[in-house]
Design a protein around this motif. Structure first.
Motif, PDB file in Angstrom:
ATOM      1  N   GLY A 158      10.594   2.516   7.009  1.00  0.00           N
ATOM      2  CA  GLY A 158      11.522   3.472   7.606  1.00  0.00           C
ATOM      3  C   GLY A 158      11.476   4.754   6.815  1.00  0.00           C
ATOM      4  N   ASP A 159      12.521   5.572   6.957  1.00  0.00           N
ATOM      5  CA  ASP A 159      12.507   6.858   6.274  1.00  0.00           C
ATOM      6  C   ASP A 159      12.950   6.789   4.817  1.00  0.00           C
ATOM      7  N   ASP A 160      13.269   5.586   4.335  1.00  0.00           N
ATOM      8  CA  ASP A 160      13.655   5.380   2.941  1.00  0.00           C
ATOM      9  C   ASP A 160      12.400   5.343   2.071  1.00  0.00           C
ATOM     10  N   PRO A 161      12.225   6.263   1.122  1.00  0.00           N
ATOM     11  CA  PRO A 161      11.008   6.288   0.302  1.00  0.00           C
ATOM     12  C   PRO A 161      10.839   5.059  -0.583  1.00  0.00           C
ATOM     13  N   THR A 162      11.893   4.267  -0.765  1.00  0.00           N
ATOM     14  CA  THR A 162      11.770   3.051  -1.574  1.00  0.00           C
ATOM     15  C   THR A 162      11.380   1.834  -0.738  1.00  0.00           C
ATOM     16  N   ALA A 163      11.360   1.970   0.589  1.00  0.00           N
ATOM     17  CA  ALA A 163      11.059   0.840   1.480  1.00  0.00           C
ATOM     18  C   ALA A 163       9.554   0.743   1.710  1.00  0.00           C
ATOM     19  N   VAL A 164       8.804   0.464   0.645  1.00  0.00           N
ATOM     20  CA  VAL A 164       7.343   0.446   0.707  1.00  0.00           C
ATOM     21  C   VAL A 164       6.862  -0.903   1.236  1.00  0.00           C
ATOM     22  N   HIS A 165       6.190  -0.877   2.376  1.00  0.00           N
ATOM     23  CA  HIS A 165       5.644  -2.089   2.994  1.00  0.00           C
ATOM     24  C   HIS A 165       4.274  -2.432   2.416  1.00  0.00           C
ATOM     25  N   ASP A 166       3.457  -1.412   2.159  1.00  0.00           N
ATOM     26  CA  ASP A 166       2.105  -1.632   1.630  1.00  0.00           C
ATOM     27  C   ASP A 166       1.608  -0.339   1.011  1.00  0.00           C
ATOM     28  N   ARG A 167       0.553  -0.445   0.229  1.00  0.00           N
ATOM     29  CA  ARG A 167      -0.042   0.722  -0.429  1.00  0.00           C
ATOM     30  C   ARG A 167      -1.550   0.717  -0.224  1.00  0.00           C
ATOM     31  N   VAL A 168      -2.108   1.921  -0.138  1.00  0.00           N
ATOM     32  CA  VAL A 168      -3.556   2.095  -0.099  1.00  0.00           C
ATOM     33  C   VAL A 168      -3.937   2.940  -1.306  1.00  0.00           C
ATOM     34  N   VAL A 169      -4.744   2.370  -2.196  1.00  0.00           N
ATOM     35  CA  VAL A 169      -5.216   3.093  -3.380  1.00  0.00           C
ATOM     36  C   VAL A 169      -6.328   4.047  -2.946  1.00  0.00           C
ATOM     37  N   PRO A 170      -6.269   5.323  -3.331  1.00  0.00           N
ATOM     38  CA  PRO A 170      -7.241   6.309  -2.846  1.00  0.00           C
ATOM     39  C   PRO A 170      -8.588   6.236  -3.554  1.00  0.00           C
ATOM     40  N   GLN A 171      -9.211   5.076  -3.481  1.00  0.00           N
ATOM     41  CA  GLN A 171     -10.492   4.855  -4.144  1.00  0.00           C
ATOM     42  C   GLN A 171     -11.631   5.514  -3.378  1.00  0.00           C
ATOM     43  N   LEU A 172     -12.690   5.830  -4.087  1.00  0.00           N
ATOM     44  CA  LEU A 172     -13.865   6.424  -3.470  1.00  0.00           C
ATOM     45  C   LEU A 172     -14.389   5.545  -2.332  1.00  0.00           C
ATOM     46  N   GLY A 173     -14.547   6.140  -1.149  1.00  0.00           N
ATOM     47  CA  GLY A 173     -15.108   5.431  -0.009  1.00  0.00           C
ATOM     48  C   GLY A 173     -14.096   4.718   0.857  1.00  0.00           C
ATOM     49  N   ALA A 174     -12.858   4.580   0.385  1.00  0.00           N
ATOM     50  CA  ALA A 174     -11.817   3.940   1.186  1.00  0.00           C
ATOM     51  C   ALA A 174     -11.234   4.946   2.178  1.00  0.00           C
ATOM     52  N   SER A 175     -10.501   4.423   3.172  1.00  0.00           N
ATOM     53  CA  SER A 175      -9.800   5.294   4.101  1.00  0.00           C
ATOM     54  C   SER A 175      -8.609   4.558   4.681  1.00  0.00           C
ATOM     55  N   ALA A 176      -7.729   5.307   5.321  1.00  0.00           N
ATOM     56  CA  ALA A 176      -6.567   4.731   6.003  1.00  0.00           C
ATOM     57  C   ALA A 176      -6.404   5.426   7.341  1.00  0.00           C
ATOM     58  N   LEU A 177      -6.169   4.629   8.385  1.00  0.00           N
ATOM     59  CA  LEU A 177      -6.036   5.116   9.750  1.00  0.00           C
ATOM     60  C   LEU A 177      -4.677   4.689  10.278  1.00  0.00           C
ATOM     61  N   LEU A 178      -3.869   5.647  10.731  1.00  0.00           N
ATOM     62  CA  LEU A 178      -2.494   5.377  11.134  1.00  0.00           C
ATOM     63  C   LEU A 178      -2.242   5.918  12.534  1.00  0.00           C
ATOM     64  N   VAL A 179      -1.681   5.079  13.410  1.00  0.00           N
ATOM     65  CA  VAL A 179      -1.225   5.569  14.696  1.00  0.00           C
ATOM     66  C   VAL A 179       0.021   6.422  14.475  1.00  0.00           C
ATOM     67  N   ARG A 180       0.176   7.456  15.275  1.00  0.00           N
ATOM     68  CA  ARG A 180       1.377   8.279  15.172  1.00  0.00           C
ATOM     69  C   ARG A 180       2.444   7.742  16.134  1.00  0.00           C
ATOM     70  N   SER A 181       3.643   7.523  15.637  1.00  0.00           N
ATOM     71  CA  SER A 181       4.774   7.145  16.466  1.00  0.00           C
ATOM     72  C   SER A 181       6.048   7.603  15.764  1.00  0.00           C
ATOM     73  N   ASP A 182       7.180   7.401  16.410  1.00  0.00           N
ATOM     74  CA  ASP A 182       8.443   7.796  15.796  1.00  0.00           C
ATOM     75  C   ASP A 182       8.826   6.895  14.632  1.00  0.00           C
ATOM     76  N   ARG A 183       8.097   5.784  14.434  1.00  0.00           N
ATOM     77  CA  ARG A 183       8.399   4.893  13.314  1.00  0.00           C
ATOM     78  C   ARG A 183       7.247   4.764  12.316  1.00  0.00           C
TER      79      ARG A 183
END
Length: 208
Positions: A158-183
């Protein structure tokens, strides 16, 4: 010659909580040698320092940004050849169709692409992206990046910065793909001060 691997997508890896997104491991988008060359030739010039802080803002952040491609903007002529090839691939219809199938969306009409550098203590606050975007794809160019250096992409419940569901470490060659929605809340944690490391990424938005 194409830079992106033709089979980089993997529908089975797509996650549906807290919204639709996926992380691709190093070596999935392109080979290790390609990733190393992209990191070694990451463009250094023509950035603008952005600092959006303070109460009342929809999104807070601090970073260095350089637009590469978007409506009314062509691929810069001075990009290294491999970088030019990567941008051309990411702007092409085959890539946009792959993402549409993966995220179960319409095909993006166009993309906008920029390079972003996060220096010491730079961050990006919780947000969901603009409504004119279908998706965001972030590619990372940081050899040897460690979790303790900060700068992780954090998927939020949600919009709470402490409510972390998962993390992606910005390692060389990695990527993250996110759908855009209101949530589709996400943020970038602050880069740890004193490490002498910049977090470097390419940020792509698929436009409706």
């Amino acid at each position: 010659m194409p830079v992106l691997a033709p089979d980089w997508t993997d529908t089975a890896a797509c996650r549906t909580t807290p919204y639709r997104w996926l992380a691709t491991a190093p070596g999935r988008l392109y080979g290790e040698d390609t990733a190393a060359e992209l990191a070694a030739t990451f463009p250094q010039d023509d950035y603008v320092r952005l600092d959006a802080t303070g109460a009342g803002r929809d999104k807070t952040y601090r970073n260095y940004s350089r637009p590469l491609l978007g409506p009314g903007r062509d691929v810069p002529a001075g990009l290294p050849a491999l970088w030019r090839g990567l941008v051309v691939d990411l702007a092409g219809e085959p890539y946009r169709r792959q993402v549409a199938a993966l995220l179960d969306q319409p095909v993006a009409a166009a993309v906008e692409i920029r390079l972003v550098r996060h220096a010491d203590t730079d961050w990006l606050g919780p947000h969901t992206d603009r409504a004119d975007k279908l998706f965001s794809h972030v590619l990372y160019f940081n050899p040897g990046w460690q979790v303790g250096w900060g700068g992780c992409l954090e998927i939020l419940d949600g919009d709470d910065p402490t409510a972390v569901h998962d993390r992606v470490v910005p390692q060389l060659g990695a990527s993250a793909l996110l759908v855009r929605s209101d949530r589709s809340w996400h943020q970038v944690g602050a880069v740890t001060a004193g490490r002498g490391r910049e977090r470097r990424s390419l940020v792509l938005h698929g436009l409706r």
